[in-house]
Design a protein around this motif. Structure first.
Motif, short mmCIF file in Angstrom:
data_model
loop_
_atom_site.label_atom_id
_atom_site.label_comp_id
_atom_site.label_asym_id
_atom_site.label_seq_id
_atom_site.Cartn_x
_atom_site.Cartn_y
_atom_site.Cartn_z
N ILE A 142 -5.30 -36.15 -29.46
CA ILE A 142 -3.90 -36.61 -28.67
C ILE A 142 -3.22 -37.25 -29.53
O ILE A 142 -1.86 -37.16 -29.65
CB ILE A 142 -4.20 -37.07 -27.40
N SER A 143 -3.89 -38.35 -30.25
CA SER A 143 -3.06 -39.29 -31.27
C SER A 143 -2.08 -38.38 -32.29
O SER A 143 -1.35 -38.83 -32.92
CB SER A 143 -3.78 -40.30 -31.79
N GLU A 144 -2.63 -37.26 -32.49
CA GLU A 144 -1.94 -36.82 -33.61
C GLU A 144 -0.76 -35.85 -33.13
O GLU A 144 -0.21 -35.03 -33.87
CB GLU A 144 -3.07 -35.55 -34.31
N ARG A 145 -0.38 -35.79 -31.73
CA ARG A 145 0.58 -34.97 -31.33
C ARG A 145 1.61 -36.13 -30.35
O ARG A 145 0.96 -37.12 -30.08
CB ARG A 145 -0.13 -34.05 -30.38
N SER A 146 2.68 -35.60 -30.04
CA SER A 146 3.57 -36.26 -29.32
C SER A 146 3.09 -36.37 -27.81
O SER A 146 3.11 -37.17 -27.07
CB SER A 146 5.00 -35.87 -29.34
N PHE A 147 2.44 -35.15 -27.47
CA PHE A 147 2.08 -34.80 -26.20
C PHE A 147 0.96 -33.87 -26.13
O PHE A 147 0.97 -32.94 -27.01
CB PHE A 147 3.28 -34.65 -25.29
N LEU A 148 0.15 -33.63 -25.03
CA LEU A 148 -0.73 -32.50 -25.10
C LEU A 148 -0.73 -32.11 -23.70
O LEU A 148 -1.06 -32.73 -22.58
CB LEU A 148 -2.31 -33.25 -25.31
N PRO A 149 -0.22 -30.75 -23.37
CA PRO A 149 0.01 -30.17 -22.31
C PRO A 149 -1.44 -30.19 -21.57
O PRO A 149 -2.52 -29.83 -22.19
CB PRO A 149 0.42 -28.81 -22.46
N TYR A 150 -1.37 -30.15 -20.19
CA TYR A 150 -2.54 -29.92 -19.34
C TYR A 150 -2.33 -29.09 -18.14
O TYR A 150 -1.29 -28.87 -17.87
CB TYR A 150 -3.27 -31.45 -18.96
N ILE A 151 -3.25 -28.56 -17.38
CA ILE A 151 -3.09 -27.89 -16.14
C ILE A 151 -4.05 -28.31 -14.88
O ILE A 151 -5.13 -28.60 -15.52
CB ILE A 151 -3.30 -26.40 -16.65
N GLU A 152 -3.58 -27.98 -13.76
CA GLU A 152 -4.75 -28.39 -12.66
C GLU A 152 -4.43 -27.23 -11.48
O GLU A 152 -3.15 -26.73 -11.38
CB GLU A 152 -4.60 -29.56 -12.10
N LEU A 153 -5.22 -27.06 -10.79
CA LEU A 153 -5.08 -26.25 -9.51
C LEU A 153 -5.13 -27.23 -8.38
O LEU A 153 -6.41 -27.76 -8.20
CB LEU A 153 -6.03 -25.13 -9.67
N ILE A 154 -4.31 -27.02 -7.29
CA ILE A 154 -4.41 -27.91 -6.03
C ILE A 154 -4.37 -26.81 -5.08
O ILE A 154 -3.61 -25.77 -4.96
CB ILE A 154 -3.39 -29.14 -6.21
N HIS A 155 -4.80 -27.22 -3.87
CA HIS A 155 -4.23 -26.75 -2.64
C HIS A 155 -3.75 -27.56 -1.42
O HIS A 155 -4.31 -28.93 -1.74
CB HIS A 155 -5.54 -26.04 -1.95
N SER A 156 -2.80 -27.46 -1.00
CA SER A 156 -1.97 -28.31 -0.18
C SER A 156 -1.25 -27.38 1.07
O SER A 156 -1.26 -26.33 1.05
CB SER A 156 -0.92 -28.89 -1.00
#
Length: 263
Positions: A142-156
């Motif tokens: 993470i420190s070697e990048r400006s940002f790191l994408p993530y993903i999650e799945l929710i139900h609502s």
């Protein structure tokens, strides 16, 4: 005869050699004495473990030496006891893990660098103690990048993100880390708990290829199967909808300080 082996350092190690000024040699001697005081008498119940730990200790000495020799001589200061002492004491139980051992070595050397001492903090010792190897690799990635994408799945409740529950918790891929979804997700949560990272629910256009790769990960197999079975227009159960959420992992200000002095 006791089945405990007693390991003693023959003498305090020399961290800064004769080629440096007397003032720098004295700084190295001070650190060597602290190192000796912490590691001079250690009991190991098994001979095999004793031998292994002696080798790890030699590596640890070398790690610290390499870090110290990277500091300009005019930037060296006496080791602050509130960081160096507890760091050496805590590291007894972590020196067999190379990535954690090197973090302790870097923290110790950073606290002896006048340019970095204000960034050092005693709490970083406890942070390293709560890492495993996956988290150590993740924070570096993470420190070697400006940002790191993530993903999650929710139900609502359909149309109401306030009433929601994660089905797949935040997940990402980290180059060089061979870990499954549950391990990666747990590590993200731990880094967040420790105050090192933010999870920012904002995606950027450059994330798209990476996000598509994450959606194709086996962690989302059940999601894809459900979506195919119900069809896009019917992908809801009793007013409960399934939704992919994306965002980016960023270092907090505390995390930036940690990275600066420990990596």
């Amino acid at each position: 005869m006791s089945n405990f082996s007693l390991f003693k350092l023959p003498e305090a190690p020399k961290f800064l050699d004769e080629s440096l000024t007397p003032a720098s040699q004295e700084i190295g001697k001070t650190l060597g004495n602290i190192f000796y005081a912490v590691f001079s008498v250690v009991n190991y119940p098994i001979e095999k473990l004793r031998i292994k730990q002696v080798e790890n200790l030699k590596k640890y000495e070398q790690d610290i030496k390499e870090e110290l020799y990277g500091i300009p001589e005019d930037k060296l200061i006496d080791p602050p006891l509130n960081i160096v002492g507890p760091a050496l004491e805590a590291s007894k139980f972590y020196i067999e893990k190379e990535d954690l051992r090197k973090m302790f070595a870097k923290l110790i050397s950073s606290s002896m660098n006048v340019d970095l001492t204000n960034y050092s903090h005693p709490s970083f010792i406890e942070i390293i103690k709560q890492f495993d190897s996956v988290e150590a690799q993740m924070i570096k990635f993470i420190s070697e990048r400006s940002f790191l994408p993530y993903i999650e799945l929710i139900h609502s409740a359909t149309g109401n993100d306030l009433v929601s529950m994660p089905i797949i918790e935040p997940y990402t891929k980290v180059e060089g880390v061979a870990a499954d979804y549950s391990t990666i997700s747990a590590s993200i949560k731990n880094l967040q708990r420790l105050g090192l990272i933010h999870l920012v629910p904002i995606s950027m256009s450059v994330d798209k290829p990476f996000i598509e790769e994450l959606i194709n990960d086996e962690a989302f197999n059940d999601y894809r199967n459900l979506k195919e079975g119900f069809g896009e227009e019917n992908f809801a159960l009793e007013n409960i909808g399934f939704k992919i959420k994306t965002g980016n992992i960023l270092l907090t200000s505390y995390g930036l300080r940690f990275v600066k002095v420990c990596l």
